[in-house]
Write a protein that holds these residues in place. Structure first.
Motif, PDB file in Angstrom:
ATOM      1  N   ASP A  96       0.812  -1.227   0.000  1.00  0.00           N
ATOM      2  CA  ASP A  96       0.000   0.000   0.000  1.00  0.00           C
ATOM      3  C   ASP A  96       0.843   1.273   0.000  1.00  0.00           C
ATOM      4  O   ASP A  96       0.558   2.212  -0.733  1.00  0.00           O
ATOM      5  N   GLU A  97       1.870   1.315   0.836  1.00  0.00           N
ATOM      6  CA  GLU A  97       2.713   2.516   0.936  1.00  0.00           C
ATOM      7  C   GLU A  97       3.425   2.798  -0.385  1.00  0.00           C
ATOM      8  O   GLU A  97       3.507   3.936  -0.846  1.00  0.00           O
ATOM      9  N   VAL A  98       3.938   1.745  -1.023  1.00  0.00           N
ATOM     10  CA  VAL A  98       4.623   1.905  -2.312  1.00  0.00           C
ATOM     11  C   VAL A  98       3.624   2.314  -3.380  1.00  0.00           C
ATOM     12  O   VAL A  98       3.906   3.187  -4.215  1.00  0.00           O
ATOM     13  N   ALA A  99       2.435   1.725  -3.370  1.00  0.00           N
ATOM     14  CA  ALA A  99       1.395   2.077  -4.348  1.00  0.00           C
ATOM     15  C   ALA A  99       1.032   3.554  -4.239  1.00  0.00           C
ATOM     16  O   ALA A  99       0.842   4.237  -5.256  1.00  0.00           O
ATOM     17  N   LYS A 100       0.958   4.039  -3.015  1.00  0.00           N
ATOM     18  CA  LYS A 100       0.661   5.459  -2.800  1.00  0.00           C
ATOM     19  C   LYS A 100       1.757   6.337  -3.415  1.00  0.00           C
ATOM     20  O   LYS A 100       1.470   7.328  -4.091  1.00  0.00           O
ATOM     21  N   GLU A 101       3.030   5.964  -3.200  1.00  0.00           N
ATOM     22  CA  GLU A 101       4.155   6.705  -3.778  1.00  0.00           C
ATOM     23  C   GLU A 101       4.106   6.664  -5.304  1.00  0.00           C
ATOM     24  O   GLU A 101       4.381   7.672  -5.963  1.00  0.00           O
ATOM     25  N   LEU A 102       3.754   5.504  -5.867  1.00  0.00           N
ATOM     26  CA  LEU A 102       3.671   5.357  -7.321  1.00  0.00           C
ATOM     27  C   LEU A 102       2.602   6.286  -7.899  1.00  0.00           C
ATOM     28  O   LEU A 102       2.828   6.946  -8.912  1.00  0.00           O
ATOM     29  N   ARG A 103       1.453   6.341  -7.238  1.00  0.00           N
ATOM     30  CA  ARG A 103       0.369   7.213  -7.723  1.00  0.00           C
ATOM     31  C   ARG A 103       0.742   8.687  -7.631  1.00  0.00           C
ATOM     32  O   ARG A 103       0.450   9.475  -8.535  1.00  0.00           O
ATOM     33  N   THR A 104       1.402   9.062  -6.543  1.00  0.00           N
ATOM     34  CA  THR A 104       1.840  10.450  -6.375  1.00  0.00           C
ATOM     35  C   THR A 104       2.831  10.834  -7.468  1.00  0.00           C
ATOM     36  O   THR A 104       2.726  11.905  -8.071  1.00  0.00           O
ATOM     37  N   LEU A 105       3.773   9.950  -7.735  1.00  0.00           N
ATOM     38  CA  LEU A 105       4.761  10.189  -8.788  1.00  0.00           C
ATOM     39  C   LEU A 105       4.084  10.285 -10.151  1.00  0.00           C
ATOM     40  O   LEU A 105       4.416  11.148 -10.971  1.00  0.00           O
ATOM     41  N   PHE A 106       3.106   9.405 -10.392  1.00  0.00           N
ATOM     42  CA  PHE A 106       2.374   9.421 -11.658  1.00  0.00           C
ATOM     43  C   PHE A 106       1.692  10.774 -11.862  1.00  0.00           C
ATOM     44  O   PHE A 106       1.751  11.358 -12.946  1.00  0.00           O
ATOM     45  N   LYS A 107       1.047  11.284 -10.809  1.00  0.00           N
ATOM     46  CA  LYS A 107       0.373  12.588 -10.904  1.00  0.00           C
ATOM     47  C   LYS A 107       1.363  13.707 -11.193  1.00  0.00           C
ATOM     48  O   LYS A 107       1.091  14.593 -12.004  1.00  0.00           O
ATOM     49  N   SER A 108       2.519  13.693 -10.530  1.00  0.00           N
ATOM     50  CA  SER A 108       3.494  14.765 -10.743  1.00  0.00           C
ATOM     51  C   SER A 108       4.049  14.728 -12.166  1.00  0.00           C
ATOM     52  O   SER A 108       4.280  15.768 -12.766  1.00  0.00           O
ATOM     53  N   ILE A 109       4.233  13.532 -12.711  1.00  0.00           N
ATOM     54  CA  ILE A 109       4.727  13.410 -14.089  1.00  0.00           C
ATOM     55  C   ILE A 109       3.667  13.893 -15.065  1.00  0.00           C
ATOM     56  O   ILE A 109       3.973  14.591 -16.032  1.00  0.00           O
ATOM     57  N   SER A 110       2.423  13.557 -14.818  1.00  0.00           N
ATOM     58  CA  SER A 110       1.336  14.015 -15.692  1.00  0.00           C
ATOM     59  C   SER A 110       1.262  15.532 -15.714  1.00  0.00           C
ATOM     60  O   SER A 110       1.072  16.138 -16.763  1.00  0.00           O
ATOM     61  N   LYS A 111       1.435  16.166 -14.543  1.00  0.00           N
ATOM     62  CA  LYS A 111       1.428  17.629 -14.479  1.00  0.00           C
ATOM     63  C   LYS A 111       2.579  18.215 -15.283  1.00  0.00           C
ATOM     64  O   LYS A 111       2.422  19.211 -15.977  1.00  0.00           O
ATOM     65  N   LYS A 112       3.766  17.590 -15.196  1.00  0.00           N
ATOM     66  CA  LYS A 112       4.929  18.080 -15.944  1.00  0.00           C
ATOM     67  C   LYS A 112       4.675  17.996 -17.448  1.00  0.00           C
ATOM     68  O   LYS A 112       5.066  18.870 -18.193  1.00  0.00           O
ATOM     69  N   GLN A 113       4.009  16.910 -17.876  1.00  0.00           N
ATOM     70  CA  GLN A 113       3.722  16.764 -19.299  1.00  0.00           C
ATOM     71  C   GLN A 113       2.777  17.848 -19.774  1.00  0.00           C
ATOM     72  O   GLN A 113       2.976  18.423 -20.831  1.00  0.00           O
ATOM     73  N   VAL A 114       1.753  18.141 -18.999  1.00  0.00           N
ATOM     74  CA  VAL A 114       0.798  19.193 -19.370  1.00  0.00           C
ATOM     75  C   VAL A 114       1.506  20.535 -19.401  1.00  0.00           C
ATOM     76  O   VAL A 114       1.347  21.315 -20.343  1.00  0.00           O
TER      77      VAL A 114
END
Length: 193
Positions: A96-114
């Motif tokens: 769960d803790e790693v999954a949370k980190e993965l989702r947070t990282l995914f969101k930050s990368i998506s923002k950078k792409q936009v």
């Protein structure tokens, strides 16, 4: 432990060494050197991550390795590849803790792409207008921040203006600024609407 697992561990350690050197170079303002080292680190970590993609019973090692590959891809500016590594990691069964980190990282990368897609080359002779929430006043660096839909815009203000702009804090504002070199200088601020 098999020879292959030992080899992967060795390659992963070498990647980590390059990544640490890249971080230090970036911290010292050596952008070109940093990118070169991040690329070396990513090339090695990509090899390791590829070996772990289908090993879904190797958690949490699998998701941590894939996350590492995603972080290095992001540092190299390869946002799509970073998202793919994160998707693979989330498709497994990470803790769960790693999954949370993965989702947070995914969101930050998506923002950078936009942000990257909407970023235009600035023209220093033109006044630019941004609307958003006035959310930051830095009285030490004489800067304000406006949270616009495309991200936070930091704008330099003259020394004596800090007290004047504070009255707009936490309000929707319309800010006009001019770009000079790498800095954005405040020309006008008013409440939006």
């Amino acid at each position: 432990m098999t020879t292959t697992a030992r080899q992967l561990r060795s390659v992963h350690r070498q990647s980590a060494i390059f990544a640490q050197e890249a971080w230090l170079a970036k911290d010292n303002g050596q952008q070109d050197r940093s990118l070169e080292l991040y690329r070396k680190a990513y090339a090695l970590e990509k090899e390791v991550a590829s070996a772990y993609v289908d090993l879904k019973d190797m958690e949490p090692t699998r998701s941590i390795i894939l996350k590492s590959a995603a972080v290095l891809a992001k540092e190299c500016g390869l946002f799509r590849e970073a998202e793919q590594w994160l998707s693979h990691a989330l498709a497994g069964n990470p803790p769960d803790e790693v999954a949370k980190e993965l989702r947070t990282l995914f969101k930050s990368i998506s923002k950078k792409q936009v942000k990257k897609a909407t970023k235009a080359k600035p023209n220093s002779n033109v006044l630019t207008v941004v609307e958003g929430v006035f959310s930051m006043v830095d009285t030490v660096k004489h800067r304000i921040g406006v949270d616009a839909p495309e991200g936070r815009v930091k704008i330099e203000v003259p020394f004596d203006v800090n007290e004047i702009v504070k009255k707009y804090f936490d309000n929707q504002v319309k800010v006009t600024y001019q770009i000079q070199g790498r800095r954005k200088w405040l020309k006008q601020i008013q409440k939006a609407g």
